[in-house]
Design a protein around this motif. Structure first.
Motif, short mmCIF file in Angstrom:
data_model
loop_
_atom_site.label_atom_id
_atom_site.label_comp_id
_atom_site.label_asym_id
_atom_site.label_seq_id
_atom_site.Cartn_x
_atom_site.Cartn_y
_atom_site.Cartn_z
N GLY A 240 -12.78 15.05 5.99
CA GLY A 240 -12.04 14.32 5.20
C GLY A 240 -12.75 12.60 5.52
N VAL A 241 -11.79 11.64 4.93
CA VAL A 241 -12.47 10.32 5.01
C VAL A 241 -12.27 9.73 6.37
N CYS A 242 -10.91 9.96 6.86
CA CYS A 242 -10.83 9.45 8.43
C CYS A 242 -11.66 10.01 9.42
N GLY A 243 -12.02 11.30 9.13
CA GLY A 243 -12.85 12.23 10.13
C GLY A 243 -14.34 11.63 9.93
N VAL B 105 -8.85 4.93 14.10
CA VAL B 105 -8.94 4.50 12.73
C VAL B 105 -7.60 3.86 12.02
N LEU B 106 -7.99 2.95 11.14
CA LEU B 106 -6.83 2.56 10.23
C LEU B 106 -7.22 3.12 8.84
N ASP B 107 -6.25 3.89 8.56
CA ASP B 107 -6.17 4.69 7.18
C ASP B 107 -5.30 3.82 5.98
N PHE C 288 0.70 -1.39 -0.01
CA PHE C 288 0.21 -0.01 0.11
C PHE C 288 0.88 1.10 -0.01
N PHE C 289 0.29 2.47 -0.64
CA PHE C 289 1.09 3.72 -0.58
C PHE C 289 1.42 4.19 0.79
N TRP C 290 0.30 4.00 1.76
CA TRP C 290 0.17 4.68 2.99
C TRP C 290 -0.44 3.80 3.70
N VAL C 291 -0.33 3.32 4.87
CA VAL C 291 -0.88 2.68 5.92
C VAL C 291 -0.78 3.00 7.32
N GLY C 292 -1.70 3.26 8.09
CA GLY C 292 -1.45 3.68 9.50
C GLY C 292 -2.59 3.99 10.27
N PHE C 293 -2.54 4.54 11.48
CA PHE C 293 -3.37 4.71 12.33
C PHE C 293 -3.67 6.08 13.05
N TYR C 294 -4.93 6.38 12.94
CA TYR C 294 -5.13 7.83 13.74
C TYR C 294 -5.92 7.54 14.99
N LEU C 295 -5.47 7.92 16.23
CA LEU C 295 -5.88 7.57 17.43
C LEU C 295 -6.92 8.91 17.99
N VAL C 296 -8.28 8.66 18.46
CA VAL C 296 -8.94 9.84 19.22
C VAL C 296 -8.22 10.26 20.31
N LYS C 297 -7.90 11.54 20.45
CA LYS C 297 -7.30 12.21 21.44
C LYS C 297 -7.68 13.71 21.51
N GLU C 298 -8.42 14.09 22.79
CA GLU C 298 -8.81 15.51 23.09
C GLU C 298 -9.52 15.94 21.95
N GLY C 299 -10.61 15.51 21.39
CA GLY C 299 -11.50 15.60 20.34
C GLY C 299 -10.93 15.79 18.84
N GLU C 300 -9.95 15.09 18.64
CA GLU C 300 -9.41 14.94 17.45
C GLU C 300 -8.70 13.57 17.06
N LEU C 301 -8.56 13.27 15.78
CA LEU C 301 -7.93 12.37 15.46
C LEU C 301 -6.31 12.67 15.21
N LYS D 237 -4.68 8.42 -4.48
CA LYS D 237 -6.15 8.31 -5.32
C LYS D 237 -7.14 7.49 -4.84
N SER D 238 -6.93 6.54 -3.97
CA SER D 238 -8.05 5.77 -3.37
C SER D 238 -7.62 5.37 -1.95
N GLU D 239 -9.00 5.42 -1.10
CA GLU D 239 -8.56 4.91 0.05
C GLU D 239 -9.72 4.37 0.87
N ILE D 240 -9.36 3.57 1.81
CA ILE D 240 -10.15 2.88 2.87
C ILE D 240 -10.00 3.24 4.13
N VAL D 241 -11.09 3.77 5.01
CA VAL D 241 -10.74 3.86 6.40
C VAL D 241 -11.49 3.00 7.24
N VAL D 242 -11.15 2.50 8.23
CA VAL D 242 -11.82 1.39 9.04
C VAL D 242 -11.68 1.73 10.53
N PRO D 243 -12.81 2.03 11.45
CA PRO D 243 -12.83 2.44 12.55
C PRO D 243 -12.57 1.21 13.45
N GLY D 244 -11.85 1.46 14.44
CA GLY D 244 -11.73 0.83 15.67
C GLY D 244 -12.80 0.95 16.93
N ILE D 245 -13.40 0.35 17.48
CA ILE D 245 -14.60 0.54 18.29
C ILE D 245 -14.27 -0.17 19.71
#
Length: 160
Positions: free
Chosen positions: A83-86, A130-132, A51-64, A114-122
């Motif tokens: 955006g897609v992650c938000g 989220v996995l981006d 993949f071109f880019w793969v990583g995580f954004y964590l919810v912290k203090e009201g933001e990813l 060019k394309s993207e998939i984002v999957v939330p962790g709950i």
């Protein structure tokens, strides 16, 4: 500790996912550090699929907030619904985007994406991460990716 993953040669996308899921579980189920686990999950996905880019954004203090990733520089903070992650965070559902330029409000961290998939962790009914995953190809993700990345995120939710 694993130092490499087994990837079957000439495998379909689904077969690759089937091969890596138990390896990811073995890798992260014995490590207690969340960041170490997220870094290894990112590395496994990058190695397995290129993949071109793969990583995580964590919810912290009201933001990813940017977490462990593999790929070029990334946006550091993303607001809810932006955006897609938000959007994935706000809706608590996977976002499968064949053309990011057609996604309203897309945040262009890299013009090469060019394309993207984002999957939330709950956890406990709340999105905590989220996995981006980004591709430099149009329409590079499908429901196979969605199905298996959602299974992968269930492991992340369980062990991280």
């Amino acid at each position: 500790m694993a130092e490499s993953i087994y990837l079957p040669e000439a495998a379909t996308k689904a077969e690759k996912y089937e091969a890596i899921l138990p390896q990811v579980e073995a890798l992260i189920s014995t490590e207690t550090d969340t960041y170490a686990n997220l870094a290894n999950v990112s590395a496994v996905l990058k190695e397995a699929f290129g993949f071109f880019w793969v990583g995580f954004y964590l919810v912290k203090e009201g933001e990813l907030v940017l977490g462990p990733f593999q790929g070029p520089l990334a946006c550091t903070r993303i607001k809810l619904g932006k955006g897609v992650c938000g959007t994935s965070w706000e809706k608590a559902e996977t976002q499968l985007v064949p053309d990011v330029d057609a996604f309203p409000g897309h945040i262009a961290c890299s013009s090469a994406s060019k394309s993207e998939i984002v999957v939330p962790g709950i956890k406990n009914g709340e999105v905590w991460i989220v996995l981006d995953v980004d591709s430099d190809l149009l329409d590079d993700f499908d429901y196979t990716d969605q199905e298996y990345l959602e299974k992968l995120m269930q492991l992340v939710d369980k062990y991280c």
